[in-house]
Structures are given as structure tokens and as C-alpha cells.
Design an enzyme around this catalytic site. Structure first.
Site, PDB file in Angstrom:
ATOM      1  N   GLU A 142      -6.836   4.170  -0.812  1.00 60.26           N
ATOM      2  CA  GLU A 142      -6.414   4.611   0.513  1.00 60.26           C
ATOM      3  C   GLU A 142      -5.657   5.922   0.332  1.00 60.26           C
ATOM      4  O   GLU A 142      -4.798   6.027  -0.537  1.00 60.26           O
ATOM      5  CB  GLU A 142      -5.499   3.531   1.106  1.00 60.26           C
ATOM      6  CG  GLU A 142      -5.219   3.658   2.563  1.00 60.26           C
ATOM      7  CD  GLU A 142      -4.472   2.440   3.070  1.00 60.26           C
ATOM      8  OE1 GLU A 142      -5.124   1.503   3.546  1.00 60.26           O
ATOM      9  OE2 GLU A 142      -3.238   2.413   2.959  1.00 60.26           O
ATOM     10  N   SER A 182      -5.569   5.450   5.158  1.00 57.28           N
ATOM     11  CA  SER A 182      -4.551   4.539   5.664  1.00 57.28           C
ATOM     12  C   SER A 182      -4.678   4.411   7.173  1.00 57.28           C
ATOM     13  O   SER A 182      -5.119   5.341   7.857  1.00 57.28           O
ATOM     14  CB  SER A 182      -3.166   5.079   5.307  1.00 57.28           C
ATOM     15  OG  SER A 182      -2.157   4.400   6.024  1.00 57.28           O
ATOM     16  N   ASP A 187       0.814  -1.208   0.000  1.00 55.60           N
ATOM     17  CA  ASP A 187       0.000   0.000   0.000  1.00 55.60           C
ATOM     18  C   ASP A 187       0.852   1.264   0.000  1.00 55.60           C
ATOM     19  O   ASP A 187       0.471   2.278  -0.589  1.00 55.60           O
ATOM     20  CB  ASP A 187      -0.938   0.008   1.213  1.00 55.60           C
ATOM     21  CG  ASP A 187      -2.205  -0.787   0.951  1.00 55.60           C
ATOM     22  OD1 ASP A 187      -2.160  -1.691   0.107  1.00 55.60           O
ATOM     23  OD2 ASP A 187      -3.226  -0.503   1.598  1.00 55.60           O
ATOM     24  N   CYS A 213       4.844  -2.057   8.391  1.00 55.61           N
ATOM     25  CA  CYS A 213       5.224  -0.743   8.927  1.00 55.61           C
ATOM     26  C   CYS A 213       4.846  -0.612  10.402  1.00 55.61           C
ATOM     27  O   CYS A 213       3.799  -1.084  10.839  1.00 55.61           O
ATOM     28  CB  CYS A 213       4.605   0.354   8.081  1.00 55.61           C
ATOM     29  SG  CYS A 213       5.211   0.346   6.376  1.00 55.61           S
ATOM     30  N   CYS A 216       0.933  -8.008   5.089  1.00 48.61           N
ATOM     31  CA  CYS A 216       0.483  -6.634   4.877  1.00 48.61           C
ATOM     32  C   CYS A 216      -0.988  -6.532   4.504  1.00 48.61           C
ATOM     33  O   CYS A 216      -1.633  -7.518   4.153  1.00 48.61           O
ATOM     34  CB  CYS A 216       1.377  -5.948   3.855  1.00 48.61           C
ATOM     35  SG  CYS A 216       3.062  -5.709   4.486  1.00 48.61           S
ATOM     36  N   ASP A 217      -1.445  -5.318   4.566  1.00 46.49           N
ATOM     37  CA  ASP A 217      -2.780  -4.805   4.382  1.00 46.49           C
ATOM     38  C   ASP A 217      -3.868  -5.768   3.904  1.00 46.49           C
ATOM     39  O   ASP A 217      -4.585  -6.341   4.697  1.00 46.49           O
ATOM     40  CB  ASP A 217      -2.682  -3.598   3.450  1.00 46.49           C
ATOM     41  CG  ASP A 217      -1.831  -2.512   4.104  1.00 46.49           C
ATOM     42  OD1 ASP A 217      -0.611  -2.657   4.079  1.00 46.49           O
ATOM     43  OD2 ASP A 217      -2.385  -1.551   4.637  1.00 46.49           O
ATOM     44  N   LYS A 218      -4.013  -5.955   2.592  1.00 49.02           N
ATOM     45  CA  LYS A 218      -5.153  -6.723   2.066  1.00 49.02           C
ATOM     46  C   LYS A 218      -4.871  -8.209   2.008  1.00 49.02           C
ATOM     47  O   LYS A 218      -5.776  -9.003   1.780  1.00 49.02           O
ATOM     48  CB  LYS A 218      -5.543  -6.231   0.668  1.00 49.02           C
ATOM     49  CG  LYS A 218      -5.696  -4.728   0.575  1.00 49.02           C
ATOM     50  CD  LYS A 218      -6.585  -4.173   1.664  1.00 49.02           C
ATOM     51  CE  LYS A 218      -6.400  -2.684   1.849  1.00 49.02           C
ATOM     52  NZ  LYS A 218      -5.081  -2.267   2.291  1.00 49.02           N
TER      53      LYS A 218
END
Length: 556
Positions: A442, A468, A78, A191, A119-121
Site C-alpha cells: 500500500e 491506502s 498499515d 484511523c 484494522c485493514d487486513k
């Protein structure tokens, strides 16, 4: 075993021949076949090291009597996709991940799955697949990045985005920005703040589908490798007990997860992902439930971007299980539910301890009596919208100001960095929803630019897109229905007065109903931004953000 259909009987000699072509022995074929879904890649910092995690998982599987087979998953970073057309693919990749795992798991008749995201998705995409398939499954992620350091200050990626805003305001020079750029991300891992990736990895613990520590053990710690080996062994236990993913992903587990979400102050993106995972498990979650849980669950943590603590601090303080123990002391968790490593939530949390009350507030002295997220409704958001209340300055919990209207993220970012946005304004970014974006980008660049210019305590931002997990300030997203579907956001005009009351859970456009009716009668829906390819197909079938932006007709 499910895998018998590809390895047992005379008629399966051709199948066995193919396994043997890969060096698989008869002994290995006699064991359960376990899929290890590895999202490792060389383009995502959180995934760079997942090869070593998967190797450790496979070692654990072999030690417990299984035969592992690794296969890949895509993943979008992202941060790298932020601020340009690539971000349209981030949320949309979630459905591709779930679909591809379904294809691989069923085509090859795996007995169980170990999911290795970070991570994210990727985390929610893998969990959606697990819920859909209902095979024995668990998650072991790559773990969070350590915080960086600029002189005596801990920093992470969000500080770099905010530094860009400071440069545009003339408050920081190029040399100082370079110091942030060089120092904020010291190595592999997701992160370092309570952004979306770490929020979702913490949710795996709260759901009971990952071993304790999965959400917080840093990527570079040897304990992460030990956790991966233990996860490989644990999947064999789940298989022996016949516990499919839905044994853990129950209605009660999602309520527990929402409670932990509120206590931790997680990303607003959890309000997209938890309902989508729940839908695959046959469990209904709506924004009303989110608000109900938030009303009763205290906010115990202020991790970056809401505060100065990072994931490593949460880990050292006792991690997710310590937060769960605090909630359990108030009777806010169902501790009788099953959990990997338990066998119940109660067994896990009784071994936890809050080692640092400056990081995890005791249940009796929270930052606030209600949760880190708030759901707002009103004539601008009839289906609801979401804000990370724990990251909003007190003076911005109630705000009214003139609308500054932009039909794309890029136009809003340019206005902010050029100094066109003033204290008191409400920045409106529309046509960035699941369908209108498409892909519900995002938007960390504009929110960080506001913060970098010192406007996060003076300017609000509202959108049918999303923010985000690294966003702070009065940034209200997921406004539903979105503008591209004719939602009220499409009717806002420059200078309209917008009233925000976060504690009062309201978002209102101060325009007379008859004027809104006249504007609606003149409204013409915009042409689709994408006419070919995956995003065009996605836009045609994606549902409202209020329901998790799932593909319509695609749930269990």
C-alpha cells in the site's frame, strides 16, 4: 453441538480434565463453547483497546448461556508498516489470519465465533475464515478513532503523511509538522477517515454480519462496549437458529455491500477484500460486477480523504444504516436479506434516519449519480484496475501526460520529494503487485507527498500495487495483469504518453501495437525479490489483484 466431540462421553474424560485444568466447571462445559477471536496487540492503535471489547463480548455470551474462550489473531498496522519493506506483509497477513482461525476453530471444535478485529487486513481475514468455516459468526470491531485537531481544523493520519510532502516542498516547517504529528491521532481506534479499516468495518454492516453501529461507533464511546455485549448475546441467537456465516454472506449480500461501498466512497482496497471473502463463501465477484453496481449507485458521502468529514460525523449523521436507508429508497438494496439485529435488512434500515444531510446526501441529490469507485480497462490494464473516483479532483478525471517510470515505490517517493515530478506527469510504479512486490504494498507515502506538494490536481499515479484508503487524487491501482506476470505495465518506457479517462473507464498507453509487440518480445521477467520465508511462498501462489489477490486453489 459441534463441541460435544471434545466434552461428552466416557472417552472424553481426558479432554474434560484439560478444560478443568483451566478452571472450567461442569456447568460451563454443558453450554455451547464460543470462540472469541481477539486481535488485540500493543503495536496497532486500532487494536490497543480490544481487550475491553473482548471482555464485553464474553460477558454477553455468558449472559446468554454460552461459555466463551478467547484466542488471538495477528494484525499488521498499515500506518507503521507504510513506506518500507514491512508493507509487503500487510496484505499477505490476510491469508495467515484466515488460516490460523480455521486451525483454532476446528482443532478445538467451537460451536460459534465472535470476531473482534479493527484494522485493514484483519477484518477481511476474519471474514474469510468465517465464510470458509460456515459456523455461526459475527463481527464486532474496535471502532474508529476520533479525529484530531490542529487549531480549528479536524485532521487524521492522512494529513500527517501529506504534511511530510509539504515540508519537502518548503511549504511547511518542522514545528508545524510536529503539531500535526502530536495532534492527528488523539487515541485508540482505527484511523478516523474512510480508510480501509473503517471501509471494511462498514462493509460488515452492509453484509448483515455485524450489528448496526459496528462501522461507526467511536472506539472510546461507551456505546461500543454495549455493542460488544449485545454481539455476545446475538451469537447465541444465531447458534440457536443454526445460522452459519454463509446464511448472511450470500450473492445478494455482496451486491448490497458493493452498493454501500459506492455510496460511502470507500477505500479501493474493498475491491481486493470483498471478492476474497466472497470466494470463500462460494460467491463469484469480478470487476465487471463492481463496475455494474457503481454505474447505478450514487455517491452520497465525501469522508476524509475525499472530504472534510470523519467517521464520527458519519456516526452522528445516522451511520451506515442511514446510508442504507437512502439506497433502499431508490430500490438499490435487497432489504429482504437476513441481517444480524434485523432479522432482515428492512428491519434495520427502517429504524435508521439521516440526521445530517451535509454528511449523508439524500438519495435525490448525490455528489454524483455513480459510485465512489471506478473500474478502468484498456491496453495498460486488460484485466482492469481501480480508482477512488470520489477522491479525484474534477480536472483530473481526464488526463494525459508523459510516463515517469519507477520499478519500486521508494524510487518514486524520492523523485517526488526531490522535486523531479512536474505538473502533467503520470507517475508509473511497477513490480509492486501481489507477486512482484511481493505482497502488493500500500503506497500512501508517494501519494501523500504529491498532495503535500500541491500536485494531486496536476499529476496522476498508476501502479500494479495498491493505495491506502487515505489516498486522494488520480491514483489508479491494482493494474492487472501485474508487471511481474508480464502485464503491459512492464512495457512502459520513460516519456510514453498515457491517457486516463476515469468517466470513460479507460487507461491507455499511446504506443503503436507493433512497438508494444517488439517490446514484449524483448521482455525478461525480473528475478523474485524474495527467495525464502513466507513472502516467497506467498508470491508463488498468489493470484491476480483482479480476482482479489487470493491464494490460488485456496477457495471454497
Amino acid at each position: 453441538m459441534k463441541s460435544d466431540c471434545v466434552k461428552k462421553g466416557t472417552e472424553r474424560a481426558p479432554h474434560r480434565a484439560l478444560f478443568k485444568s483451566m478452571g472450567i466447571t461442569d456447568e460451563e462445559l454443558s453450554r455451547p463453547l464460543i470462540g472469541v477471536v481477539n486481535a488485540q496487540s500493543e503495536i496497532v492503535p486500532g487494536h490497543l483497546h480490544l481487550g475491553s471489547i473482548s471482555e464485553a463480548v464474553k460477558a454477553g455470551i455468558r449472559s446468554a448461556g454460552g461459555t466463551p474462550f478467547e484466542f488471538p489473531s495477528i494484525g499488521v498496522c498499515d500506518g507503521i508498516a507504510m513506506g518500507h519493506a514491512g508493507m509487503r506483509y500487510s496484505l499477505a497477513s490476510r491469508e495467515l489470519i484466515a488460516d490460523s482461525i480455521e486451525c483454532m476453530a476446528l482443532a478445538h471444535a467451537f460451536d460459534a465465533l465472535v470476531l473482534v478485529p479493527n484494522c485493514d487486513k484483519i477484518v477481511p481475514g476474519m471474514l474469510m475464515a468465517a465464510a470458509r468455516l460456515n459456523l455461526p459468526a459475527l463481527v464486532v470491531s474496535g471502532g474508529p478513532m476520533l479525529a484530531g485537531r490542529v487549531r480549528d481544523k479536524k485532521v487524521s493520519l492522512s494529513n500527517v503523511f501529506e504534511a511530510v510532502g509539504s515540508v519537502s516542498a518548503g511549504a511547511m516547517g518542522a514545528e508545524a509538522l510536529l503539531e500535526y504529528e502530536d495532534s492527528a491521532c488523539p487515541g485508540c481506534g482505527s484511523c478516523a477517515g474512510m480508510f480501509t479499516a473503517n471501509s471494511m468495518n462498514c462493509m460488515t454492516e452492509a453484509l448483515g454480519i455485524a450489528l448496526p453501529g459496528n462501522g461507526t461507533i467511536p472506539a472510546v464511546h461507551a456505546a461500543r462496549i454495549r455493542l460488544a455485549k449485545a454481539s455476545g448475546a446475538a451469537i447465541m441467537e444465531l447458534l440457536a437458529k443454526g445460522l452459519g456465516a454463509r446464511s448472511f454472506l450470500s450473492a445478494g449480500a455482496f451486491r448490497n455491500a458493493l452498493a454501500v461501498d459506492m455510496a460511502l466512497g470507500c477505500s479501493t482496497n474493498t475491491v481486493l477484500h470483498l471478492p476474497a471473502i466472497a470466494a470463500e463463501a462460494g460467491v463469484a465477484i469480478d470487476l465487471g460486477l463492481v463496475d455494474q453496481v457503481s454505474a447505478h449507485c450514487p455517491n452520497l458521502c465525501k469522508l476524509s480523504p475525499a472530504g472534510h468529514h470523519h467517521m464520527e460525523d458519519l456516526h452522528e449523521a445516522g451511520g451506515v444504516q442511514a446510508v442504507m436507508a437512502e439506497l433502499a429508497s431508490l430500490g438499490l438494496l435487497d432489504t429482504s436479506l437476513p441481517a444480524v439485529g434485523g432479522p432482515t435488512v428492512a428491519e434495520n434500515v427502517k429504524r435508521a434516519a439521516n440526521k445530517d444531510t451535509s454528511v449523508i446526501r439524500p438519495a435525490g441529490s448525490p455528489y454524483s449519480a455513480s459510485g465512489g469507485l471506478a473500474i478502468l480497462r484498456g491496453n495498460l490494464a486488460p484485466e482492469g484496475c481501480v480508482v477512488k473516483r470520489s477522491a479525484v479532483a474534477t480536472e483530473m478525471l481526464k488526463h494525459e501526460g508523459p510516463a515517469r517510470v519507477y520499478d519500486a515505490e521508494e524510487a518514486a517517493f524520492e523523485a517526488i520529494t526531490s522535486g523531479a515530478i512536474r505538473a502533467g506527469d503520470v507517475v508509473v510504479i511497477r513490480y509492486e503487485g501481489p507477486r512482484g512486490g511481493p505482497g502488493m504494498k500500500e503506497m500512501l507515502s508517494p501519494t501523500a507527498a504529491l498532495a503535500g506538494r500541491g500536485l494531486d490536481r496536476q499529476v496522476a499515479m498508476i501502479t500494479d500495487g495498491r493505495f491506502s484508503g487515505a489516498t486522494r487524487g488520480a491514483c489508479i491501482g491494482h493494474i492487472s495483469p501485474e508487471a511481474a506476470r508480464g502485464g503491459p505495465l512492464a512495457l512502459v518506457r520513460e516519456g510514453d504518453l498515457i491517457r486516463i479517462d476515469i468517466d470513460g473507464h479507460s487507461l491507455e498507453l499511446a504506443v503503436a501495437p507493433e512497438e508494444l509487440a517488439a517490446r514484449r518480445s524483448a521482455f525478461v521477467a525480473p528475478e523474485p525479490k524474495e527467495r525464502t520465508g513466507y513472502l516467497a511462498r506467498y508470491a508463488r501462489s498468489v493470484g491476480s489483484a483482479a480476482g482479489g489477490a487470493v491464494l490460488e486453489g485456496g477457495q471454497a
